[in-house]
Motif scaffolding. Structure first.
Motif, PDB file in Angstrom:
ATOM      1  N   MET A   1       0.840  -1.174   0.000  1.00  0.00           N
ATOM      2  CA  MET A   1       0.000   0.000   0.000  1.00  0.00           C
ATOM      3  C   MET A   1       0.888   1.242   0.000  1.00  0.00           C
ATOM      4  O   MET A   1       1.771   1.390   0.832  1.00  0.00           O
ATOM      5  CB  MET A   1      -0.916  -0.028   1.233  1.00  0.00           C
ATOM      6  CG  MET A   1      -1.677   1.244   1.458  1.00  0.00           C
ATOM      7  SD  MET A   1      -2.735   1.096   2.897  1.00  0.00           S
ATOM      8  CE  MET A   1      -4.193   1.779   2.202  1.00  0.00           C
ATOM      9  N   LYS A   2       0.644   2.146  -0.935  1.00  0.00           N
ATOM     10  CA  LYS A   2       1.462   3.340  -1.092  1.00  0.00           C
ATOM     11  C   LYS A   2       1.442   4.215   0.154  1.00  0.00           C
ATOM     12  O   LYS A   2       2.460   4.787   0.523  1.00  0.00           O
ATOM     13  CB  LYS A   2       1.010   4.140  -2.302  1.00  0.00           C
ATOM     14  CG  LYS A   2       1.864   5.374  -2.505  1.00  0.00           C
ATOM     15  CD  LYS A   2       1.502   6.114  -3.733  1.00  0.00           C
ATOM     16  CE  LYS A   2       2.207   7.418  -3.942  1.00  0.00           C
ATOM     17  NZ  LYS A   2       3.334   7.798  -3.194  1.00  0.00           N
ATOM     18  N   LEU A   3       0.318   4.328   0.818  1.00  0.00           N
ATOM     19  CA  LEU A   3       0.222   5.177   2.000  1.00  0.00           C
ATOM     20  C   LEU A   3       1.179   4.703   3.093  1.00  0.00           C
ATOM     21  O   LEU A   3       1.943   5.485   3.641  1.00  0.00           O
ATOM     22  CB  LEU A   3      -1.220   5.210   2.511  1.00  0.00           C
ATOM     23  CG  LEU A   3      -1.536   6.222   3.589  1.00  0.00           C
ATOM     24  CD1 LEU A   3      -1.304   7.644   3.087  1.00  0.00           C
ATOM     25  CD2 LEU A   3      -2.976   6.077   4.047  1.00  0.00           C
ATOM     26  N   VAL A   4       1.176   3.430   3.383  1.00  0.00           N
ATOM     27  CA  VAL A   4       2.057   2.879   4.407  1.00  0.00           C
ATOM     28  C   VAL A   4       3.513   3.076   3.997  1.00  0.00           C
ATOM     29  O   VAL A   4       4.347   3.484   4.803  1.00  0.00           O
ATOM     30  CB  VAL A   4       1.758   1.384   4.662  1.00  0.00           C
ATOM     31  CG1 VAL A   4       2.777   0.779   5.625  1.00  0.00           C
ATOM     32  CG2 VAL A   4       0.353   1.190   5.184  1.00  0.00           C
ATOM     33  N   THR A   5       3.825   2.826   2.747  1.00  0.00           N
ATOM     34  CA  THR A   5       5.183   2.996   2.239  1.00  0.00           C
ATOM     35  C   THR A   5       5.645   4.436   2.390  1.00  0.00           C
ATOM     36  O   THR A   5       6.779   4.701   2.782  1.00  0.00           O
ATOM     37  CB  THR A   5       5.267   2.567   0.766  1.00  0.00           C
ATOM     38  OG1 THR A   5       4.847   1.206   0.663  1.00  0.00           O
ATOM     39  CG2 THR A   5       6.670   2.702   0.217  1.00  0.00           C
ATOM     40  N   SER A   6       4.774   5.382   2.099  1.00  0.00           N
ATOM     41  CA  SER A   6       5.123   6.802   2.220  1.00  0.00           C
ATOM     42  C   SER A   6       5.464   7.168   3.660  1.00  0.00           C
ATOM     43  O   SER A   6       6.399   7.927   3.905  1.00  0.00           O
ATOM     44  CB  SER A   6       3.979   7.680   1.716  1.00  0.00           C
ATOM     45  OG  SER A   6       3.782   7.483   0.342  1.00  0.00           O
ATOM     46  N   PHE A   7       4.727   6.642   4.611  1.00  0.00           N
ATOM     47  CA  PHE A   7       5.030   6.895   6.017  1.00  0.00           C
ATOM     48  C   PHE A   7       6.350   6.227   6.411  1.00  0.00           C
ATOM     49  O   PHE A   7       7.170   6.827   7.098  1.00  0.00           O
ATOM     50  CB  PHE A   7       3.892   6.406   6.915  1.00  0.00           C
ATOM     51  CG  PHE A   7       2.754   7.367   7.023  1.00  0.00           C
ATOM     52  CD1 PHE A   7       2.625   8.197   8.123  1.00  0.00           C
ATOM     53  CD2 PHE A   7       1.799   7.459   6.022  1.00  0.00           C
ATOM     54  CE1 PHE A   7       1.583   9.099   8.236  1.00  0.00           C
ATOM     55  CE2 PHE A   7       0.744   8.362   6.116  1.00  0.00           C
ATOM     56  CZ  PHE A   7       0.633   9.179   7.225  1.00  0.00           C
ATOM     57  N   ASP A   8       6.543   4.996   5.960  1.00  0.00           N
ATOM     58  CA  ASP A   8       7.777   4.269   6.265  1.00  0.00           C
ATOM     59  C   ASP A   8       9.003   4.993   5.715  1.00  0.00           C
ATOM     60  O   ASP A   8      10.063   4.977   6.341  1.00  0.00           O
ATOM     61  CB  ASP A   8       7.729   2.845   5.702  1.00  0.00           C
ATOM     62  CG  ASP A   8       6.844   1.914   6.502  1.00  0.00           C
ATOM     63  OD1 ASP A   8       6.434   2.278   7.630  1.00  0.00           O
ATOM     64  OD2 ASP A   8       6.543   0.813   5.991  1.00  0.00           O
ATOM     65  N   GLU A   9       8.870   5.617   4.548  1.00  0.00           N
ATOM     66  CA  GLU A   9       9.992   6.322   3.930  1.00  0.00           C
ATOM     67  C   GLU A   9      10.453   7.518   4.761  1.00  0.00           C
ATOM     68  O   GLU A   9      11.559   8.006   4.570  1.00  0.00           O
ATOM     69  CB  GLU A   9       9.612   6.788   2.521  1.00  0.00           C
ATOM     70  CG  GLU A   9       9.516   5.650   1.535  1.00  0.00           C
ATOM     71  CD  GLU A   9       8.958   6.073   0.192  1.00  0.00           C
ATOM     72  OE1 GLU A   9       8.480   7.223   0.044  1.00  0.00           O
ATOM     73  OE2 GLU A   9       8.988   5.230  -0.727  1.00  0.00           O
ATOM     74  N   MET A  10       9.621   7.984   5.682  1.00  0.00           N
ATOM     75  CA  MET A  10       9.975   9.122   6.530  1.00  0.00           C
ATOM     76  C   MET A  10      10.743   8.686   7.773  1.00  0.00           C
ATOM     77  O   MET A  10      11.006   9.482   8.664  1.00  0.00           O
ATOM     78  CB  MET A  10       8.721   9.899   6.959  1.00  0.00           C
ATOM     79  CG  MET A  10       7.936  10.475   5.823  1.00  0.00           C
ATOM     80  SD  MET A  10       8.928  11.619   4.863  1.00  0.00           S
ATOM     81  CE  MET A  10       7.934  11.725   3.397  1.00  0.00           C
ATOM     82  N   GLY A  11      11.071   7.411   7.838  1.00  0.00           N
ATOM     83  CA  GLY A  11      11.859   6.915   8.957  1.00  0.00           C
ATOM     84  C   GLY A  11      11.024   6.697  10.203  1.00  0.00           C
ATOM     85  O   GLY A  11       9.809   6.498  10.143  1.00  0.00           O
TER      86      GLY A  11
END
Length: 130
Positions: free
Chosen positions: A1-11
């Protein structure tokens, strides 16, 4: 899911923010609309004791605000840069509106207030480079 990935990318801070939002929605202690409305006023969200994020109006010295502070447990867990916070709020709003399109005018009005609070008209809301 792109949303979860986007949050994960922020560390770590992005993961803290995702955990807070997920818990907020599961426990239904505060609605997404309430969280967004508070953010538009510079006020963070407290889901329950030991789970909150802090914005400038929550501080004794708002002029010293330089990032969104997450509190998990009894201590400060992480700090998310302001640009990254706004970027993630925008993603959350887009996802929310896919499920609740009838709330578009209120969500977009508060999102605009968040953007204008943290950025002038010339800044992009793309996340900071890590």
């Amino acid at each position: 899911m792109k949303l979860v990935t986007s949050f994960d990318e922020m560390g770590f801070a992005g993961k803290d923010f995702f955990y807070l939002i997920k818990t907020m929605l599961i426990e239904q202690r505060i609605s997404f609309n309430e969280m967004l409305s508070s953010a538009a006023q510079g006020v963070g969200t407290r889901v329950h004791e030991g789970l909150e994020f802090v914005l400038e109006e929550d501080l004794d010295h708002p002029d010293e605000f330089d990032g969104v502070v997450f509190v998990i447990g009894e201590y400060e867990s992480s700090i998310l840069p302001i640009a990254d916070y706004v970027y993630l709020i925008e993603l959350l709003c887009r996802a929310y509106l896919l499920e609740f399109p009838s709330e578009e005018s209120r969500i977009l009005a508060n999102l605009d207030r968040v953007r204008s609070r943290y950025f002038d008209a010339t800044n992009s809301s793309e996340p900071n480079e890590q």
